[in-house]
Design a protein around this motif. Structure first.
Motif, short mmCIF file in Angstrom:
data_model
loop_
_atom_site.label_atom_id
_atom_site.label_comp_id
_atom_site.label_asym_id
_atom_site.label_seq_id
_atom_site.Cartn_x
_atom_site.Cartn_y
_atom_site.Cartn_z
N LEU A 94 0.83 -1.09 -0.05
CA LEU A 94 -0.18 -0.03 -0.11
C LEU A 94 0.70 1.15 0.00
O LEU A 94 0.61 2.41 -0.94
CB LEU A 94 -0.88 0.11 1.17
N ALA A 95 2.11 1.29 0.83
CA ALA A 95 2.84 2.38 0.99
C ALA A 95 3.56 2.69 -0.29
O ALA A 95 4.01 3.96 -0.60
CB ALA A 95 3.60 2.23 2.08
N GLY A 96 3.92 1.78 -1.27
CA GLY A 96 4.66 1.99 -2.41
C GLY A 96 6.14 2.22 -2.15
O GLY A 96 6.69 2.94 -2.98
N GLU A 97 6.54 1.87 -0.99
CA GLU A 97 7.98 2.22 -0.71
C GLU A 97 8.97 1.11 -1.20
O GLU A 97 8.65 0.11 -1.10
CB GLU A 97 8.03 2.37 0.82
N GLY A 98 9.76 1.52 -2.00
CA GLY A 98 10.86 0.63 -2.50
C GLY A 98 11.77 0.03 -1.82
O GLY A 98 12.05 -1.14 -1.83
N ASP A 99 12.13 0.79 -0.68
CA ASP A 99 13.23 0.36 0.16
C ASP A 99 12.42 -0.76 1.11
O ASP A 99 11.58 -0.65 1.70
CB ASP A 99 13.74 1.38 1.01
N LEU A 100 13.34 -2.02 1.32
CA LEU A 100 12.92 -2.94 2.31
C LEU A 100 13.47 -2.94 3.79
O LEU A 100 13.03 -3.28 4.68
CB LEU A 100 13.29 -4.25 1.54
N PHE A 101 14.92 -2.65 3.94
CA PHE A 101 15.42 -2.30 5.06
C PHE A 101 15.48 -4.02 5.79
O PHE A 101 15.01 -4.12 7.05
CB PHE A 101 14.93 -1.44 5.98
N PRO A 102 15.88 -4.88 4.96
CA PRO A 102 16.10 -6.41 5.75
C PRO A 102 16.94 -6.57 6.94
O PRO A 102 16.47 -7.02 7.67
CB PRO A 102 16.70 -7.20 4.28
#
Length: 278
Positions: A181-189
């Motif tokens: 939903l946010a459409g944020e590309g970064d994942l920050f695993p």
């Protein structure tokens, strides 16, 4: 799973079950991690069981309690919120939970200016840190993808945590639904402490109109790329659990929730194995 993904269950998969039966469900599916909640039934943590009893029930089944889900509106910090956080953190420490999920304000009527909102997030993290440390648990910040949410971005959460030097006390929840939903590309695993998974299959609902009620178990018709998100997190080094968290009434009413979950787990395992072979 062939990809070494560890599957866990959030009590939201079967909210009508009491804690012992929920724990039995997890064991029967081969899960070793569970999340308990404080928003089912009368709103008491784990249905009102004493934390020591919850710890005993989990230990007797070989289960790890991953989190209590959740401290709501955590970034609207106040004396009352601090007292609530203290009570939940104390319960978490006594029942053996590893973390407390932190959910931001998701309210169209609560829309402070940007700088005030960012300052409030930092004030909340600063207030939470000693409470969590005393209980010996982590705080799991869960940005929500809804347009009205006061914290949609994982990047914003990480920036606040790092500004305060609190990276040893806070991690992120990567929720596949909210990430979509946010459409944020970064994942920050590398900053992720827990992954929540659920599927969406209703093609008639626009992205902006998706709500918790649309969150079902993951199957072949999934529209939000759960397998791809998990694969990307795994490739980035995440090795923690993925926890089923469907909210749809159709899932909660399923008379064979164990069978439905087993089918979803098998589907996800096959999808991840297929992606790994590409």
């Amino acid at each position: 799973m062939e990809t070494d993904v560890v599957v866990a269950l959030n009590h939201m998969v079967a909210p009508a079950l009491d804690v012992p039966r929920f724990f039995d469900l997890a064991v029967g599916l081969g899960c070793r991690g569970v999340e308990i909640r404080n928003d089912l039934g009368d709103g008491a943590v784990a249905g009102g069981l004493a934390p020591e009893e919850v710890a005993r029930l989990a230990a007797g089944r070989g289960l790890t309690i991953l989190s209590i889900n959740a401290l709501q509106r955590f970034n609207d910090w106040s004396e009352a919120r601090a007292e609530e956080a203290q009570a939940l953190a104390d319960y978490a420490g006594r029942c053996g939970a590893g973390a407390l999920v932190l959910v931001p304000v998701n309210d169209a009527g609560w829309q402070p200016p940007l700088e005030e909102r960012r300052a409030g997030l930092r004030r909340a993290l600063s207030g939470l840190a000693p409470i969590l440390a005393e209980a010996g648990i982590l705080g799991l910040v869960e940005p929500l993808g809804f347009e009205i949410c006061s914290l949609r971005s994982k990047r914003e959460a990480v920036a606040a945590i790092d500004d305060l030097g609190l990276g040893d006390r806070f991690r992120l929840v990567h929720d596949t639904f909210h990430h979509h939903l946010a459409g944020e590309g970064d994942l920050f695993p590398e900053r992720t402490g827990l992954v929540h998974i659920s599927g969406v299959e209703d093609r008639a609902v626009p992205l902006a109109d998706l709500r918790d009620a649309h969150r079902v178990l993951i199957g072949p018709a999934d529209l939000i790329g759960n397998a791809a998100q998990i694969r990307a997190l795994h490739a980035g080094g995440y090795r923690g659990p993925v926890s089923f968290e469907p909210f749809a009434a159709s899932v909660h009413a399923d008379p064979d929730i164990a069978g439905a979950l087993r089918a979803s787990i098998h589907h996800l395992a096959a999808a991840l194995a297929w992606m790994a072979a590409e």
